[in-house]
Design a protein around this motif. Sequence first.
Motif, mmCIF file in Angstrom:
data_model
loop_
_atom_site.group_PDB
_atom_site.id
_atom_site.type_symbol
_atom_site.label_atom_id
_atom_site.label_comp_id
_atom_site.label_asym_id
_atom_site.label_seq_id
_atom_site.Cartn_x
_atom_site.Cartn_y
_atom_site.Cartn_z
ATOM 1 N N SER A 190 0.817 -1.217 0.000
ATOM 2 C CA SER A 190 0.000 0.000 0.000
ATOM 3 C C SER A 190 0.849 1.266 0.000
ATOM 4 C CB SER A 190 -0.916 0.024 1.232
ATOM 5 O OG SER A 190 -1.799 -1.070 1.242
ATOM 6 N N HIS A 191 0.345 2.281 -0.698
ATOM 7 C CA HIS A 191 0.941 3.617 -0.634
ATOM 8 C C HIS A 191 0.057 4.430 0.306
ATOM 9 C CE1 HIS A 191 3.020 7.126 -2.949
ATOM 10 N NE2 HIS A 191 2.898 7.383 -1.661
ATOM 11 N N VAL A 192 0.626 4.834 1.433
ATOM 12 C CA VAL A 192 -0.137 5.472 2.503
ATOM 13 C C VAL A 192 0.277 6.938 2.637
ATOM 14 C CG1 VAL A 192 -0.748 5.398 4.950
ATOM 15 C CG2 VAL A 192 -0.235 3.266 3.724
ATOM 16 N N ILE A 193 -0.720 7.819 2.728
ATOM 17 C CA ILE A 193 -0.495 9.239 3.010
ATOM 18 C C ILE A 193 -1.196 9.548 4.328
ATOM 19 C CG2 ILE A 193 -0.718 11.604 2.192
ATOM 20 C CD1 ILE A 193 0.863 9.922 0.259
ATOM 21 N N VAL A 194 -0.502 10.199 5.250
ATOM 22 C CA VAL A 194 -1.084 10.482 6.562
ATOM 23 C C VAL A 194 -0.969 11.972 6.872
ATOM 24 C CG1 VAL A 194 1.098 9.887 7.719
ATOM 25 C CG2 VAL A 194 -1.044 9.872 9.022
ATOM 26 N N TYR A 195 -1.994 12.505 7.535
ATOM 27 C CA TYR A 195 -1.981 13.920 7.918
ATOM 28 C C TYR A 195 -2.592 14.095 9.300
ATOM 29 C CZ TYR A 195 -7.019 14.122 6.809
ATOM 30 O OH TYR A 195 -8.380 13.915 6.793
ATOM 31 N N ASP A 196 -2.293 15.226 9.927
ATOM 32 C CA ASP A 196 -2.982 15.647 11.143
ATOM 33 C C ASP A 196 -3.223 17.145 11.030
ATOM 34 O OD1 ASP A 196 -0.572 16.954 11.870
ATOM 35 O OD2 ASP A 196 0.094 15.284 13.107
ATOM 36 N N ASP A 197 -3.569 17.803 12.126
ATOM 37 C CA ASP A 197 -3.775 19.252 12.079
ATOM 38 C C ASP A 197 -2.750 19.978 12.950
ATOM 39 O OD1 ASP A 197 -4.713 18.448 14.531
ATOM 40 O OD2 ASP A 197 -6.758 19.191 14.254
ATOM 41 N N LYS A 198 -1.612 19.315 13.173
ATOM 42 C CA LYS A 198 -0.524 19.894 13.965
ATOM 43 C C LYS A 198 0.747 19.985 13.122
ATOM 44 C CE LYS A 198 -3.123 19.946 17.661
ATOM 45 N NZ LYS A 198 -3.664 21.225 18.193
ATOM 46 N N ASN A 199 0.584 20.386 11.862
ATOM 47 C CA ASN A 199 1.722 20.521 10.941
ATOM 48 C C ASN A 199 2.474 19.208 10.770
ATOM 49 O OD1 ASN A 199 1.890 23.386 12.800
ATOM 50 N ND2 ASN A 199 1.495 23.555 10.613
ATOM 51 N N ALA A 200 1.753 18.096 10.892
ATOM 52 C CA ALA A 200 2.322 16.752 10.726
ATOM 53 C C ALA A 200 3.334 16.410 11.810
ATOM 54 C CB ALA A 200 2.958 16.589 9.346
ATOM 55 N N SER A 201 3.325 17.162 12.901
ATOM 56 C CA SER A 201 4.338 16.971 13.941
ATOM 57 C C SER A 201 3.875 16.049 15.061
ATOM 58 C CB SER A 201 4.701 18.327 14.551
ATOM 59 O OG SER A 201 3.567 18.891 15.207
ATOM 60 N N MET A 202 2.617 15.663 15.054
ATOM 61 C CA MET A 202 2.096 14.871 16.160
ATOM 62 C C MET A 202 1.780 13.450 15.706
ATOM 63 S SD MET A 202 2.156 16.870 18.846
ATOM 64 C CE MET A 202 0.945 16.280 20.003
ATOM 65 N N SER A 203 0.510 13.109 15.671
ATOM 66 C CA SER A 203 0.115 11.733 15.377
ATOM 67 C C SER A 203 0.496 11.296 13.970
ATOM 68 C CB SER A 203 -1.394 11.570 15.586
ATOM 69 O OG SER A 203 -1.749 11.885 16.912
ATOM 70 N N ALA A 204 0.511 12.234 13.015
ATOM 71 C CA ALA A 204 0.888 11.862 11.646
ATOM 72 C C ALA A 204 2.334 11.388 11.606
ATOM 73 C CB ALA A 204 0.684 13.041 10.696
ATOM 74 N N ALA A 205 3.221 12.125 12.272
ATOM 75 C CA ALA A 205 4.625 11.732 12.311
ATOM 76 C C ALA A 205 4.792 10.401 13.038
ATOM 77 C CB ALA A 205 5.453 12.817 12.995
ATOM 78 N N ARG A 206 4.020 10.199 14.089
ATOM 79 C CA ARG A 206 4.100 8.937 14.833
ATOM 80 C C ARG A 206 3.647 7.768 13.959
ATOM 81 N NH1 ARG A 206 3.699 7.541 20.574
ATOM 82 N NH2 ARG A 206 2.816 5.463 20.849
ATOM 83 N N PHE A 207 2.528 7.952 13.257
ATOM 84 C CA PHE A 207 2.028 6.885 12.393
ATOM 85 C C PHE A 207 3.049 6.570 11.302
ATOM 86 C CE2 PHE A 207 -0.439 5.192 8.830
ATOM 87 C CZ PHE A 207 -1.197 4.221 9.457
ATOM 88 N N TRP A 208 3.649 7.623 10.718
ATOM 89 C CA TRP A 208 4.692 7.425 9.702
ATOM 90 C C TRP A 208 5.834 6.597 10.274
ATOM 91 C CZ3 TRP A 208 9.862 8.602 9.685
ATOM 92 C CH2 TRP A 208 10.524 8.498 8.453
ATOM 93 N N TRP A 209 6.317 6.991 11.462
ATOM 94 C CA TRP A 209 7.447 6.283 12.073
ATOM 95 C C TRP A 209 7.093 4.828 12.364
ATOM 96 C CZ3 TRP A 209 8.361 3.411 16.367
ATOM 97 C CH2 TRP A 209 9.704 3.102 16.629
ATOM 98 N N MET A 210 5.891 4.597 12.875
ATOM 99 C CA MET A 210 5.503 3.234 13.227
ATOM 100 C C MET A 210 5.456 2.330 11.994
ATOM 101 S SD MET A 210 2.626 4.028 16.165
ATOM 102 C CE MET A 210 2.136 2.314 16.419
ATOM 103 N N LEU A 211 4.934 2.861 10.890
ATOM 104 C CA LEU A 211 4.920 2.069 9.658
ATOM 105 C C LEU A 211 6.343 1.801 9.169
ATOM 106 C CD1 LEU A 211 2.043 3.106 7.207
ATOM 107 C CD2 LEU A 211 2.591 0.839 8.074
ATOM 108 N N LYS A 212 7.183 2.839 9.193
ATOM 109 C CA LYS A 212 8.574 2.656 8.770
ATOM 110 C C LYS A 212 9.291 1.672 9.691
ATOM 111 C CE LYS A 212 10.283 4.485 5.801
ATOM 112 N NZ LYS A 212 10.343 4.135 4.351
ATOM 113 N N ALA A 213 8.935 1.688 10.971
ATOM 114 C CA ALA A 213 9.570 0.790 11.934
ATOM 115 C C ALA A 213 9.194 -0.667 11.693
ATOM 116 C CB ALA A 213 9.199 1.188 13.361
#
Length: 214
Positions: free
Chosen positions: A83-106
Amino acid sequence: MINPIIKAEAFHQLSQTQNLILIDARFVYSNYEKGHLDGALHVDLNKDLSQIVENPAHGGRHPLPSPAAFGSTLGKLGITPESHVIVYDDKNASMSAARFWWMLKALGHEKVQVLDGGFQAAEKQGFLVNNEIATPQSSSPYPVTDWKSPLADLTEVKSASGKRNQMIIDVRESERYQGLKEPIDKIAGHIPGAINLPFTENLDENGSFLSQEN
């Protein structure tokens, strides 16, 4: 290697030709209900991206779920290794979006990107926003064995705080680092020995990520 950040314009073009999975990682679910980018599925920081413990002293406020539990969540979202996944939040991608990105990469996932500027940037670009709750095309649990990125537990962090050859970085805003204000945690300040590199220093005046040159 795929760029970890995608601009709203590039995302719009990509969405016209590829079947993407769009994830809304905003913390407040009612905001998702009121309006989200068309087709976005919601993930909850507490329920999907953490394994909350009764006492935060044992694991922190948002300890990671087990790889198997996260794999089950990904399966329910219809996310597979392809899957190609795009994730966003409303905190300039600095909160949950960044965490979700890291978890998938991990987990070793390749195609996952954070939407630069988050929900606000996409909305300004004229992206379709609606309040229809998207239904994921569930699949089998994501195949996982363990986190592939290195993790540090509280014991390791405590040990590192007293060593000059190891570095602890606190990315919170300066006022919280200095203990001048603390809206969340019971004790203000920072881990002894930690240096402060606020995440906001990686953003421009519009809340978008700075270029690599900057």
